[in-house]
Design an enzyme around this catalytic site. Structure first.
Site, PDB file in Angstrom:
ATOM      1  N   ASP A   1       0.818  -1.210   0.000  1.00  0.00           N
ATOM      2  CA  ASP A   1       0.000   0.000   0.000  1.00  0.00           C
ATOM      3  C   ASP A   1       0.855   1.264   0.000  1.00  0.00           C
ATOM      4  O   ASP A   1       2.063   1.218   0.270  1.00  0.00           O
ATOM      5  CB  ASP A   1      -0.903   0.025   1.244  1.00  0.00           C
TER       6      ASP A   1
ATOM      7  N   MET B   1      -8.297   7.714   9.170  1.00  0.00           N
ATOM      8  CA  MET B   1      -8.709   8.085   7.812  1.00  0.00           C
ATOM      9  C   MET B   1      -9.806   9.147   7.834  1.00  0.00           C
ATOM     10  O   MET B   1     -10.753   9.112   7.041  1.00  0.00           O
ATOM     11  CB  MET B   1      -9.186   6.843   7.041  1.00  0.00           C
TER      12      MET B   1
ATOM     13  N   LYS C   1      -3.271   2.677  -2.460  1.00  0.00           N
ATOM     14  CA  LYS C   1      -4.465   3.399  -2.039  1.00  0.00           C
ATOM     15  C   LYS C   1      -4.081   4.532  -1.097  1.00  0.00           C
ATOM     16  O   LYS C   1      -3.373   4.349  -0.129  1.00  0.00           O
ATOM     17  CB  LYS C   1      -5.446   2.462  -1.323  1.00  0.00           C
TER      18      LYS C   1
END
Length: 503
Positions: free
Chosen positions: A36, A173, A58
């Site tokens: 990632d 996030m 991502k």
């Protein structure tokens, strides 16, 4: 074909020191690594050179590869009989979609293992001096995702969170939703003076922390231009940050240093910089290899009694010389009449490990200084042997070739320039060079960058001369030692810290 296997490995928040021992062992043996965007550069460099690397990158607002395709990649690579590591930032089972990635593997009977990682929900606040639990401030910890699955309209239950009372809330996030989160908690009844923090790029050299209240945090974060990756912490424990802050207080806290030492020499420098708090990026683009069928060296070894002085400019040359003596079945007692010279402490140590005392080492650890000392000590009839790298400029041999010395320079090893992936180097980063060959390797790897922006710390004048060819900003170590090199890094870092605070 043998069945493959998949390991879901949590890479932690970024600091390579926070990768688990099992995670490191699995990663180094992987044949395929699917990783990632948030995996730290230092961890990616642990991947074996022969492994296939697949970036599924991502990050907020941009999914390079959709989740369904990632699941398929893992299955396809495993069905080819490969050892596959799915390397994920943080922990794979804490909002890391690890469960989703296992479903397709289970359907096809592909074996797998889970290697948990240190989650940013705990480690990033810890690096900011925030204990997510403390008996005087909180009775519970809650971790919430600020990012929802595409198409899902479900909102965060702010009323339930606000009703928890003395608690710590960690939102992962959620940087883009900071204003919504703070407003939602206030509207749900949480005291607007509740301490809160947003923590950007935690555990890295670019770590930044903004401590405020839930009422003022969005505005303060905007003023500081805080971005992703980041996490949000809400609760009284945030008020402890200034008291418990430690990461930035380390001597090299906030410094990011690129180490360009050869592979077999990188550990000492990197370890010392890391222990001082630096974020270390390894760029080991060179290695050494003894010259095969080196007839010139073999001839010299069989006449070694003719030489009064044997001089070494590197540890590599020492090891090759003594190993070659053994391979040629030449008794080490043949050296009884020889004097040994070493360019510096590390080379001297390598010689003395072989049971030989070093006669001369210069006060300044440069090849030219070694040459000056030997030229002053050697008698006109003394034969001097110098062991050097192949097809590389040698300060030692160059000086002695112009002095009144009977010198023979023998190349004993090649410097191999290896292909490296480019790393992201920012203008504030410091790049260390310990030889001219490491400069050349760096330039070959980072061929598309503007070298005028590179802050280079060089171990000696010959190295600095090579760096100057590319217009780098150069600082030279006072002595040709690793410790002196580190002192220069500290000086530059301290100046950089001053300017950062001023801004």
């Amino acid at each position: 074909m043998m069945a493959g296997k998949v390991w879901l490995v949590g890479a932690g928040p970024s600091d390579p020191g926070l990768l688990t021992i099992k995670g490191k062992d699995v990663l180094e043996q992987a044949e395929v690594v699917v990783y990632d965007q948030l995996v730290g550069q230092g961890i990616l460099q642990m991947i074996h050179k022969s492994a296939k690397k697949i970036n599924v990158g991502k990050y907020s607002g941009n999914h390079t590869v959709v989740q369904e395709r990632i699941n398929e990649i893992l299955l396809e690579e495993a069905l080819e009989g490969k050892k596959v590591v799915r390397l994920k930032g943080g922990d794979p089972f804490l909002f890391g979609r690890g469960g989703e990635e296992l479903e397709l593997l289970c359907e096809h009977g592909v074996p797998y293992e889970i290697v948990p990682g240190i989650t940013s929900a705990i480690s990033v606040p810890a690096y900011a001096g925030i204990p997510v639990t403390h008996r005087d401030f909180t009775s519970s910890l809650h971790i919430i995702t600020g990012h929802r699955k595409k198409g899902c309209q479900e909102s965060i239950d702010y009323k339930s969170l606000a009703a928890l009372g003395e608690t710590t809330l960690v939102f992962l996030m959620g940087v883009a939703a900071l204003s919504d989160i703070c407003r939602g908690l206030i509207e749900a009844g949480m005291d607007q003076t509740t301490p809160a923090a947003i923590l950007e790029r935690g555990t890295t050299a670019r770590q930044r922390n903004v401590i405020a209240t839930i009422a003022t945090l969005p505005e303060e974060a905007t003023k500081q231009n805080i971005g992703t990756p980041g996490i949000i912490v809400v609760g009284k424990v945030c008020s402890l940050s200034q008291t418990f802050a430690w990461a930035e207080k380390r001597l090299l806290g906030g410094a990011r240093v690129v180490v360009t030492r050869p592979k077999d020499k990188a550990s000492t420098l990197a370890a010392k910089l890391y222990d001082l708090g630096a974020e270390v990026v390894m760029l080991s683009g060179t290695s050494t290899k003894p010259i095969a069928d080196n007839n010139q060296l073999i001839e010299v070894l069989h006449t070694i009694k003719d030489y009064k002085w044997i001089l070494f400019g590197s540890e590599v040359a020492v090891d090759i010389f003594f190993d070659s003596l053994w391979q040629q079945q030449i008794d080490i007692r043949s050296l009884w009449n020889c004097h040994f010279g070493a360019v510096g402490p590390a080379t001297r140590k390598a010689i003395e490990k072989r049971g030989i005392r070093v006669t001369y080492m210069p006060e300044k650890y440069y090849g030219t200084e070694l040459g000056k000392g030997i030229a002053a000590m050697a008698l006109p009839e003394d034969h001097v042997l110098v062991l050097i790298p192949n097809e590389t400029d040698s300060e030692l041999a160059n000086y002695l070739s112009t002095a009144n010395v009977q010198m023979k320079a023998v190349p004993v090893y090649d410097i191999i320039y290896e292909e490296n992936e480019q790393v992201c180097i920012e203008e504030a980063d410091i790049v260390t060079f310990t030889s001219a060959s490491t400069v050349r390797s760096f330039v070959k790897t980072m061929k598309d960058m503007d070298f005028h922006k590179v802050q280079a710390v060089c171990i000696g004048e010959l190295t600095a001369k090579e760096a100057a060819l590319y217009g780098m900003k150069i600082t030279v170590a006072k002595e040709a030692t690793i410790d002196s090199l580190i002192e220069r890094v500290i000086e530059i870092s301290m100046r950089g810290s001053y300017h950062r605070f001023e801004q």
